[in-house]
Design a protein around this motif. Structure first.
Motif, short mmCIF file in Angstrom:
data_model
loop_
_atom_site.label_atom_id
_atom_site.label_comp_id
_atom_site.label_asym_id
_atom_site.label_seq_id
_atom_site.Cartn_x
_atom_site.Cartn_y
_atom_site.Cartn_z
N GLY A 52 -42.80 53.54 -38.54
CA GLY A 52 -43.22 54.92 -38.33
C GLY A 52 -44.29 55.12 -37.29
O GLY A 52 -44.23 56.07 -36.50
N ASP A 53 -45.29 54.23 -37.25
CA ASP A 53 -46.36 54.39 -36.28
C ASP A 53 -45.84 54.25 -34.85
O ASP A 53 -46.20 55.03 -33.95
N GLU A 54 -44.99 53.26 -34.63
CA GLU A 54 -44.40 53.08 -33.30
C GLU A 54 -43.53 54.28 -32.93
O GLU A 54 -43.52 54.75 -31.78
N ALA A 55 -42.78 54.75 -33.91
CA ALA A 55 -41.88 55.88 -33.67
C ALA A 55 -42.66 57.12 -33.26
O ALA A 55 -42.30 57.82 -32.31
N PHE A 56 -43.75 57.39 -33.97
CA PHE A 56 -44.54 58.57 -33.65
C PHE A 56 -45.21 58.43 -32.28
O PHE A 56 -45.30 59.39 -31.51
N ALA A 57 -45.65 57.21 -31.98
CA ALA A 57 -46.26 56.96 -30.68
C ALA A 57 -45.27 57.20 -29.55
O ALA A 57 -45.66 57.54 -28.41
N GLU A 58 -43.97 57.04 -29.82
CA GLU A 58 -42.94 57.27 -28.80
C GLU A 58 -42.66 58.76 -28.63
O GLU A 58 -42.49 59.25 -27.51
N VAL A 59 -42.63 59.51 -29.73
CA VAL A 59 -42.23 60.90 -29.64
C VAL A 59 -43.39 61.84 -29.34
O VAL A 59 -43.19 62.89 -28.72
N GLU A 60 -44.61 61.49 -29.74
CA GLU A 60 -45.73 62.41 -29.57
C GLU A 60 -45.98 62.80 -28.11
O GLU A 60 -46.23 63.98 -27.82
N PRO A 61 -45.86 61.88 -27.13
CA PRO A 61 -46.06 62.29 -25.73
C PRO A 61 -44.99 63.24 -25.21
O PRO A 61 -45.17 63.84 -24.14
N LEU A 62 -43.89 63.39 -25.94
CA LEU A 62 -42.83 64.31 -25.51
C LEU A 62 -43.13 65.75 -25.87
O LEU A 62 -42.43 66.66 -25.43
N ARG A 63 -44.16 65.96 -26.66
CA ARG A 63 -44.46 67.29 -27.18
C ARG A 63 -44.55 68.36 -26.09
O ARG A 63 -44.03 69.47 -26.25
#
Length: 327
Positions: free
Chosen positions: A103-114
């Motif tokens: 989950g932490d890696e996944a969020f780190a991947e998607v958060e910059p796409l915001r």
């Protein structure tokens, strides 16, 4: 399914539409990855697209290790590109990571796409999908709400007159509205605006109530054969596609989900009628539509605005069938 040499973007779109119904979809995914690695693509820049497609297929069959390997290959192939397909692949990687418990890696991947939520029409869908898979639908709602507020503030007080006028705002509102419905939220002013825009889009040109048979899609070559027997699906291929797009928009505005068209075959329609039967009769067409609806051959709708159109024309959806819903 055996993939031919020198695959074009149109070929890849055709694979996207048919791979999940293939006898060995994971084999198709492996073939796509090999084609990208061996340089068997008409345009080498399609390597990222082919690998991302392989990742989607593998993910759909819960082969997450393979899916992650393919999507990371896609991102490597995209290189320094900075556009919607790259962002979509990153969201796909996030989704896969969420599924593997990272989950932490996944969020780190998607958060910059915001920030892309207000830039690309398809971004609200693929970013929300990643967060929802990770059990973060509430966070997705917050992101979408803030993005809607930002775009509305930039527009000023004037309410959009239709989906075209709204631009990316329409897709933000639409995605947010559907997510809030899934979360059981009560309507707010943004939900009301989303419904008004969807209604205006659906009513841009009145559409008669359509039977289920109108979700049967006849590719151009098949339509040209069929129209010699019946004009029940339209007198031209353009009219046929317009009818389908209108009906899909109508169903979406009515709350329909998981929408798709059902590719038809004249030979299969004829076989459905049996010896001496009339393939073009209303009863046979309805029976054939019911049979197609229980199968796996489906073309999901809507595609991304900048993606290949569902009709197989090789044009972008926004330049092909999307405008037909307002013609």
């Amino acid at each position: 399914m055996s993939l031919k040499a020198d695959l074009t973007s149109a070929d890849l779109n055709e694979v996207r539409q048919s791979a999940l119904g293939a006898a060995d979809p994971l084999g198709v995914a492996a073939d796509l990855a090999k084609a990208a690695g061996d340089g068997r693509l008409a345009d080498p820049q399609d390597a990222g697209l082919a690998l991302a497609l392989a990742a989607e297929i593998a993910e759909s069959r819960s082969k997450l290790d393979a899916a992650l390997r393919y999507v990371e290959g896609a991102l490597e192939a995209y290189g320094k590109r900075d556009d919607s397909p790259v962002a979509s692949a990153r969201a796909l990687r996030s989704r896969i990571l969420f599924r593997t418990g990272r989950g932490d890696e996944a969020f780190a991947e998607v958060e910059p796409l915001r920030p892309l939520l207000t830039q690309y029409p398809d971004a609200p869908a693929y970013i929300t999908a990643a967060l929802a898979v990770g059990g973060r639908a509430v966070e997705a709602e917050k992101w979408l709400t803030e993005a809607v507020d930002q775009v509305l503030a930039e527009r000023g007080a004037a309410e959009p007159s239709d989906a075209d006028d709204a631009g990316v705002l329409f897709f933000l509102l639409q995605q947010r509205h559907r997510l809030r419905h899934a979360l059981g939220r009560q309507h707010d002013t943004h939900d009301n605006l989303a419904e008004r825009l969807e209604t205006r889009l659906a009513n841009a040109a009145p559409v008669a109530a359509a039977p289920a048979t109108d979700l049967v899609f006849w590719p151009e070559a098949e339509f040209n054969r069929l129209v010699k027997q019946t004009d029940a699906y339209g007198t031209t291929w353009a009219e046929h596609r317009s009818r389908l797009e209108h009906e899909l928009v109508r169903q979406a505005a009515a709350g329909g989900t998981d929408l798709a068209v059902l590719p038809g075959s004249v030979d299969a329609l004829t076989a459905q009628a049996g010896v001496g039967g009339d393939p073009a009769s209303a009863d046979n067409r309805a029976a054939y539509a019911r049979k197609l609806s229980t199968g796996t051959a489906r073309l999901p709708w809507p595609p991304e605005r900048n993606g290949a159109c569902w009709c197989g024309s090789t044009l972008k959806y926004k330049k092909c069938c999307l405008p037909r819903s307002r013609s």
